[in-house]
Design an enzyme around this catalytic site. Structure first.
Site, mmCIF file in Angstrom:
data_model
loop_
_atom_site.group_PDB
_atom_site.id
_atom_site.type_symbol
_atom_site.label_atom_id
_atom_site.label_comp_id
_atom_site.label_asym_id
_atom_site.label_seq_id
_atom_site.Cartn_x
_atom_site.Cartn_y
_atom_site.Cartn_z
ATOM 1 N N ASN A 1 8.168 -0.609 -3.076
ATOM 2 C CA ASN A 1 7.033 -1.293 -2.010
ATOM 3 C C ASN A 1 6.117 -2.716 -2.958
ATOM 4 O OD1 ASN A 1 4.413 -0.972 -0.660
ATOM 5 N ND2 ASN A 1 3.356 0.504 -0.988
ATOM 6 N N TRP A 2 6.774 -3.613 -1.721
ATOM 7 C CA TRP A 2 5.887 -4.732 -1.893
ATOM 8 C C TRP A 2 4.531 -4.888 -1.968
ATOM 9 C CZ3 TRP A 2 11.301 -7.843 -0.777
ATOM 10 C CH2 TRP A 2 12.347 -7.254 -1.887
ATOM 11 N N LYS A 3 3.751 -4.556 -0.520
ATOM 12 C CA LYS A 3 2.787 -4.476 -0.072
ATOM 13 C C LYS A 3 2.424 -5.616 0.587
ATOM 14 C CE LYS A 3 0.944 -1.142 -3.029
ATOM 15 N NZ LYS A 3 0.614 -0.824 -4.506
ATOM 16 N N HIS B 1 -0.373 5.489 3.375
ATOM 17 C CA HIS B 1 0.167 4.948 1.910
ATOM 18 C C HIS B 1 -1.923 4.628 1.525
ATOM 19 C CE1 HIS B 1 -0.619 2.494 -1.788
ATOM 20 N NE2 HIS B 1 0.462 2.670 -1.721
ATOM 21 N N GLU C 1 -3.902 2.452 0.346
ATOM 22 C CA GLU C 1 -3.906 1.385 0.787
ATOM 23 C C GLU C 1 -4.683 1.808 2.499
ATOM 24 O OE1 GLU C 1 -1.661 -1.229 -1.196
ATOM 25 O OE2 GLU C 1 -2.405 -0.196 -3.157
ATOM 26 N N GLU D 1 0.829 10.853 -5.063
ATOM 27 C CA GLU D 1 0.643 8.852 -5.420
ATOM 28 C C GLU D 1 -1.364 9.661 -5.725
ATOM 29 O OE1 GLU D 1 2.673 5.315 -4.205
ATOM 30 O OE2 GLU D 1 1.518 5.583 -2.601
ATOM 31 N N GLY E 1 -1.880 0.623 -8.616
ATOM 32 C CA GLY E 1 -2.256 -0.322 -9.257
ATOM 33 C C GLY E 1 -3.229 -0.505 -10.583
ATOM 34 N N SER F 1 1.549 3.339 -10.817
ATOM 35 C CA SER F 1 2.083 2.636 -12.694
ATOM 36 C C SER F 1 3.257 2.775 -13.178
ATOM 37 C CB SER F 1 0.943 2.403 -13.404
ATOM 38 O OG SER F 1 -0.199 1.738 -12.505
ATOM 39 N N GLY G 1 4.829 -0.134 -6.874
ATOM 40 C CA GLY G 1 4.632 -1.013 -6.130
ATOM 41 C C GLY G 1 4.882 -2.118 -7.279
ATOM 42 N N GLY G 2 3.789 -2.479 -8.259
ATOM 43 C CA GLY G 2 3.841 -3.484 -9.159
ATOM 44 C C GLY G 2 5.178 -4.117 -9.432
#
Ligand code: PGA
Length: 249
Positions: A9-11, A94, A96, A166, A172, A212, A233-234
């Site tokens: 997920n590149w957000k 998600h 966010e 999640e 993150g 993470s 993610g990251g």
């Protein structure tokens, strides 16, 4: 047999040229794997990524969509629009989106219905916040998120649903659920599916862990019997890290 999946997920990261660069690196270095590999670029880069990955097993998926078919929803994107640029799978729910854009279980139920009605696959995200876990309410919270947004579906719909647990406190933050915490929750989710539907739904639905995941912890998390892969993610923003995570599965 349920599928193993590693999704990135590149957000809201990577402009067009950074997307082209990352996609090219992934395509070049993709290891042999029986897992499905997916990447979720920003809306503006979906088509470019899809075109670049046409000959590759990497699937391009979207990070979100609106529930309406079309109309006066300034700034929103519909299922048909995603499909028209080659996208077949959409991430919904998600944390966010829930935290910063007010997405509730009710809104998510509508989005899930809208995506499934267009024959898309839904990657449904959910998970407890830190205070839920501290107050020992994490199972209850997760159960109600599933119930409110998904359990109106017929069992046959689950062929097109991927779950992504999640825990919000691990997204993150660098803090990861321990493999035992992940396994415990994934087992609970599978049991909840079996109770609501049947053993076939429970055993055939892929349940990913997100929060993470890194090259250093991926193997241990993925080796848990009820963890079928990860939503990353990251670490998905760096080709070598994402490749190492794919290798770990
Ligand atoms: P993270 O994000 O890997 O950076 O924690 C996971 C996610 O938001 O899906």
């Amino acid at each position: 047999m349920r599928k193993k999946i590693v999704a990135g997920n590149w957000k809201m990261n990577n402009d067009l040229s950074a997307t082209e660069e990352l996609v090219a690196k992934l395509q070049k270095k993709l290891p042999e794997t029986d897992a499905e590999v997916m990447v979720a670029p920003a809306y503006t880069n979906l088509f470019t990524a899809f075109e670049a990955l046409r000959q590759s097993p990497i699937e391009v998926i979207a990070q979100n969509m609106h529930f309406a078919e079309n109309g006066a929803y300034t700034g929103e994107i519909s299922a048909e629009m995603l499909k028209s640029v080659g996208v077949q799978t959409v991430i919904l729910g998600h944390s966010e989106r829930r935290a910063y854009f007010g997405e509730t279980d009710d809104i998510l139920a509508k989005k899930v219905d809208a995506a499934l009605a267009k024959d898309m696959t839904v990657m449904f995200c959910f998970g407890e916040e830190l205070n839920d876990r501290k107050s020992d309410n994490h199972f209850k919270v997760v159960e109600s998120q599933l119930k409110n947004a998904l359990f109106h579906l017929e069992s046959s719909a689950f062929k097109h649903v991927i779950l992504a647990y999640e825990p919000v406190w691990a997204i993150g933050t660098g803090e990861t659920a321990t493999p035992e915490q992940a396994q415990e929750m994934h087992k609970f989710i599978r049991e909840t599916l079996a109770k609501q539907y049947n053993d076939t739904v429970a055993e055939s639905t892929s349940i990913l862990y997100g929060g993470s995941v890194k090259p250093t912890n991926a193997k241990e998390i993925f080796s848990q019997p009820d963890v079928d892969g990860g939503l990353i993610g990251g670490a998905a923003l760096k080709a070598s890290d994402f490749i190492a995570i794919i290798e770990a599965i």
